[in-house]
Write an enzyme that holds these catalytic residues in place. Structure first.
Site, PDB file in Angstrom:
ATOM      1  N   ARG A  41       0.797  -1.201   0.000  1.00 34.91           N
ATOM      2  CA  ARG A  41       0.000   0.000   0.000  1.00 34.91           C
ATOM      3  C   ARG A  41       0.843   1.269   0.000  1.00 34.91           C
ATOM      4  O   ARG A  41       0.373   2.344  -0.352  1.00 34.91           O
ATOM      5  CB  ARG A  41      -0.862  -0.007   1.289  1.00 34.91           C
ATOM      6  CG  ARG A  41      -1.970  -1.058   1.237  1.00 34.91           C
ATOM      7  CD  ARG A  41      -2.735  -1.149   2.535  1.00 34.91           C
ATOM      8  NE  ARG A  41      -1.979  -1.947   3.485  1.00 34.91           N
ATOM      9  CZ  ARG A  41      -2.416  -2.195   4.731  1.00 34.91           C
ATOM     10  NH1 ARG A  41      -3.545  -1.665   5.164  1.00 34.91           N
ATOM     11  NH2 ARG A  41      -1.707  -2.956   5.538  1.00 34.91           N
ATOM     12  N   GLY A  42       2.098   1.156   0.405  1.00 34.20           N
ATOM     13  CA  GLY A  42       2.913   2.330   0.711  1.00 34.20           C
ATOM     14  C   GLY A  42       3.123   3.340  -0.404  1.00 34.20           C
ATOM     15  O   GLY A  42       3.391   4.509  -0.143  1.00 34.20           O
ATOM     16  N   ASP A 101       7.489   2.648  -2.649  1.00 38.32           N
ATOM     17  CA  ASP A 101       7.731   3.763  -1.749  1.00 38.32           C
ATOM     18  C   ASP A 101       9.188   3.861  -1.322  1.00 38.32           C
ATOM     19  O   ASP A 101       9.792   4.921  -1.394  1.00 38.32           O
ATOM     20  CB  ASP A 101       6.788   3.707  -0.525  1.00 38.32           C
ATOM     21  CG  ASP A 101       6.798   2.361   0.187  1.00 38.32           C
ATOM     22  OD1 ASP A 101       7.540   1.446  -0.238  1.00 38.32           O
ATOM     23  OD2 ASP A 101       6.052   2.204   1.173  1.00 38.32           O
ATOM     24  N   ASP A 104      14.505  -0.765   0.912  1.00 40.59           N
ATOM     25  CA  ASP A 104      15.205  -1.037   2.174  1.00 40.59           C
ATOM     26  C   ASP A 104      16.081  -2.273   1.950  1.00 40.59           C
ATOM     27  O   ASP A 104      17.171  -2.156   1.400  1.00 40.59           O
ATOM     28  CB  ASP A 104      14.165  -1.192   3.283  1.00 40.59           C
ATOM     29  CG  ASP A 104      14.789  -1.320   4.663  1.00 40.59           C
ATOM     30  OD1 ASP A 104      15.955  -0.924   4.829  1.00 40.59           O
ATOM     31  OD2 ASP A 104      14.117  -1.810   5.579  1.00 40.59           O
ATOM     32  N   LYS A 132      17.301   3.667   1.169  1.00 46.60           N
ATOM     33  CA  LYS A 132      18.232   3.708   2.304  1.00 46.60           C
ATOM     34  C   LYS A 132      19.538   3.102   1.834  1.00 46.60           C
ATOM     35  O   LYS A 132      19.638   1.882   1.684  1.00 46.60           O
ATOM     36  CB  LYS A 132      17.663   2.911   3.486  1.00 46.60           C
ATOM     37  CG  LYS A 132      16.461   3.569   4.153  1.00 46.60           C
ATOM     38  CD  LYS A 132      15.949   2.745   5.322  1.00 46.60           C
ATOM     39  CE  LYS A 132      14.802   3.448   6.011  1.00 46.60           C
ATOM     40  NZ  LYS A 132      14.119   2.556   6.993  1.00 46.60           N
ATOM     41  N   PHE A 153      13.444   4.935  10.587  1.00 46.73           N
ATOM     42  CA  PHE A 153      12.128   4.528  10.122  1.00 46.73           C
ATOM     43  C   PHE A 153      11.342   5.774   9.756  1.00 46.73           C
ATOM     44  O   PHE A 153      11.139   6.662  10.582  1.00 46.73           O
ATOM     45  CB  PHE A 153      11.399   3.712  11.188  1.00 46.73           C
ATOM     46  CG  PHE A 153      10.223   2.995  10.605  1.00 46.73           C
ATOM     47  CD1 PHE A 153      10.400   1.790   9.941  1.00 46.73           C
ATOM     48  CD2 PHE A 153       8.958   3.535  10.685  1.00 46.73           C
ATOM     49  CE1 PHE A 153       9.318   1.136   9.361  1.00 46.73           C
ATOM     50  CE2 PHE A 153       7.868   2.891  10.107  1.00 46.73           C
ATOM     51  CZ  PHE A 153       8.058   1.688   9.451  1.00 46.73           C
ATOM     52  N   ASP A 160       3.800   4.178   6.198  1.00 50.91           N
ATOM     53  CA  ASP A 160       3.090   4.037   7.464  1.00 50.91           C
ATOM     54  C   ASP A 160       3.945   3.470   8.587  1.00 50.91           C
ATOM     55  O   ASP A 160       4.999   2.873   8.363  1.00 50.91           O
ATOM     56  CB  ASP A 160       1.918   3.069   7.287  1.00 50.91           C
ATOM     57  CG  ASP A 160       2.401   1.623   7.145  1.00 50.91           C
ATOM     58  OD1 ASP A 160       3.217   1.364   6.224  1.00 50.91           O
ATOM     59  OD2 ASP A 160       2.012   0.773   7.965  1.00 50.91           O
ATOM     60  N   ARG A 166      -0.022   7.699   7.031  1.00 50.64           N
ATOM     61  CA  ARG A 166       0.054   7.716   5.559  1.00 50.64           C
ATOM     62  C   ARG A 166      -0.402   9.059   4.977  1.00 50.64           C
ATOM     63  O   ARG A 166      -0.017   9.450   3.888  1.00 50.64           O
ATOM     64  CB  ARG A 166      -0.821   6.607   4.962  1.00 50.64           C
ATOM     65  CG  ARG A 166      -0.383   5.199   5.316  1.00 50.64           C
ATOM     66  CD  ARG A 166      -1.165   4.194   4.481  1.00 50.64           C
ATOM     67  NE  ARG A 166      -1.052   2.819   4.948  1.00 50.64           N
ATOM     68  CZ  ARG A 166      -0.077   1.988   4.617  1.00 50.64           C
ATOM     69  NH1 ARG A 166       0.899   2.385   3.831  1.00 50.64           N
ATOM     70  NH2 ARG A 166      -0.058   0.744   5.076  1.00 50.64           N
TER      71      ARG A 166
HETATM   72  P1  IMP Z   1      12.253  -4.134   1.578  1.00 43.88           P
HETATM   73  O1  IMP Z   1      11.565  -5.333   0.987  1.00 43.88           O
HETATM   74  O2  IMP Z   1      13.050  -4.483   2.793  1.00 43.88           O
HETATM   75  O3  IMP Z   1      13.047  -3.341   0.576  1.00 43.88           O
HETATM   76  O4  IMP Z   1      11.148  -3.230   2.179  1.00 43.88           O
HETATM   77  C1  IMP Z   1      10.316  -2.539   1.402  1.00 43.88           C
HETATM   78  C2  IMP Z   1       9.019  -2.251   2.115  1.00 43.88           C
HETATM   79  O5  IMP Z   1       9.131  -2.188   3.544  1.00 43.88           O
HETATM   80  C3  IMP Z   1       8.590  -0.900   1.667  1.00 43.88           C
HETATM   81  O6  IMP Z   1       7.821  -0.996   0.484  1.00 43.88           O
HETATM   82  C4  IMP Z   1       7.841  -0.370   2.862  1.00 43.88           C
HETATM   83  O7  IMP Z   1       6.486  -0.748   2.752  1.00 43.88           O
HETATM   84  C5  IMP Z   1       8.467  -1.041   4.052  1.00 43.88           C
HETATM   85  N1  IMP Z   1       9.460  -0.149   4.705  1.00 43.88           N
HETATM   86  C6  IMP Z   1      10.799  -0.290   4.714  1.00 43.88           C
HETATM   87  N2  IMP Z   1      11.387   0.714   5.407  1.00 43.88           N
HETATM   88  C7  IMP Z   1      10.391   1.523   5.822  1.00 43.88           C
HETATM   89  C8  IMP Z   1      10.350   2.763   6.577  1.00 43.88           C
HETATM   90  O8  IMP Z   1      11.361   3.352   7.010  1.00 43.88           O
HETATM   91  N3  IMP Z   1       9.123   3.284   6.804  1.00 43.88           N
HETATM   92  C9  IMP Z   1       7.968   2.715   6.352  1.00 43.88           C
HETATM   93  N4  IMP Z   1       7.954   1.558   5.636  1.00 43.88           N
HETATM   94  C10 IMP Z   1       9.161   0.974   5.383  1.00 43.88           C
HETATM   95 MG    MG Z   2       5.646  -1.094   0.652  1.00 37.68          MG
END
Ligand code: IMP
Ligand code: MG
Length: 176
Positions: A41-42, A101, A104, A132, A153, A160, A166
């Site tokens: 949803r982000g 969004d 990470d 990041k 974060f 969110d 959001r």
């Molecule tokens: P990844 O799969 O670890 O790259 O994480 C991606 C997803 O984790 C993003 O699409 C976000 O929904 C969530 N996420 C990662 N870091 C943050 C943050 O700092 N704030 C909010 N959501 C995050």
């Molecule tokens: Mg996301």
């Protein structure tokens, strides 16, 4: 109900300027008739602004949505990604731009890219509002990045904490 205060890191004006320059970059390297996949949803707020910025530079995208859930942000987990709600459009032969969004660990975007390639897309590019640096556990980089943020974060502009924050028009970090 979450009541924590949020310290502003990126203002809504700065986001608007960056979204418009991103659209200018994207139009130079992708066909106008592209298929956009919004990762829910982000990224819904970023996507809503970006598609209108893409319109302003003459693009005519179609739009689809994919809801993914990623588990285990901890270092010990296997980092499984699941499809919560699948795409409805045919990706075969399409030039796809995935919008997320934040990058990470990189697992979510990596999963989405391979899923769409596996469905027969001609090309798949990716854009994230935030990245990041140094946090990617797998070799995954986005083609178009809005901003790099330090390893805090962050919430707002679609992102969110427990499904709150959001609605903030800016990006910030929660102060306790
Ligand atoms: P990844 O799969 O670890 O790259 O994480 C991606 C997803 O984790 C993003 O699409 C976000 O929904 C969530 N996420 C990662 N870091 C943050 C943050 O700092 N704030 C909010 N959501 C995050
Ligand atoms: Mg996301």
């Amino acid at each position: 109900m979450k009541t924590g205060k949020v310290e502003k890191l990126i203002t809504s004006d700065a986001i608007a300027v960056r979204v418009s320059t991103l659209a200018n970059t994207i139009v130079k390297s992708m066909p106008t008739d592209l298929m956009i996949v919004v990762l829910l949803r982000g990224s819904f707020v970023f996507a809503a602004d970006l598609i209108r910025a893409l319109h302003a530079v003459g693009m005519h995208p179609q739009v689809d949505f994919l809801t993914l859930a990623s588990y285990g942000r901890s270092t010990t987990s296997s980092g499984k990604v699941d499809i919560v709600r699948d795409l409805t459009e045919d990706m075969k032969g399409r030039d796809v731009l995935i919008i997320d969004d934040i990058l990470d660990s990189g697992r979510t975007l990596h999963f989405a890219k391979h899923l769409i390639e596996g469905r027969g897309a001609r090309t798949v590019k990716t854009t994230v509002l935030l990245e990041k640096p140094g946090k990617q556990l797998i070799d995954m980089h986005a083609d178009f990045v809005g901003f790099q943020v330090e390893d805090k974060f962050v919430v707002g502009y679609g992102l969110d904490y427990a499904n709150y924050y959001r609605e903030l028009p800016y990006i910030g970090t929660i102060i306790v």
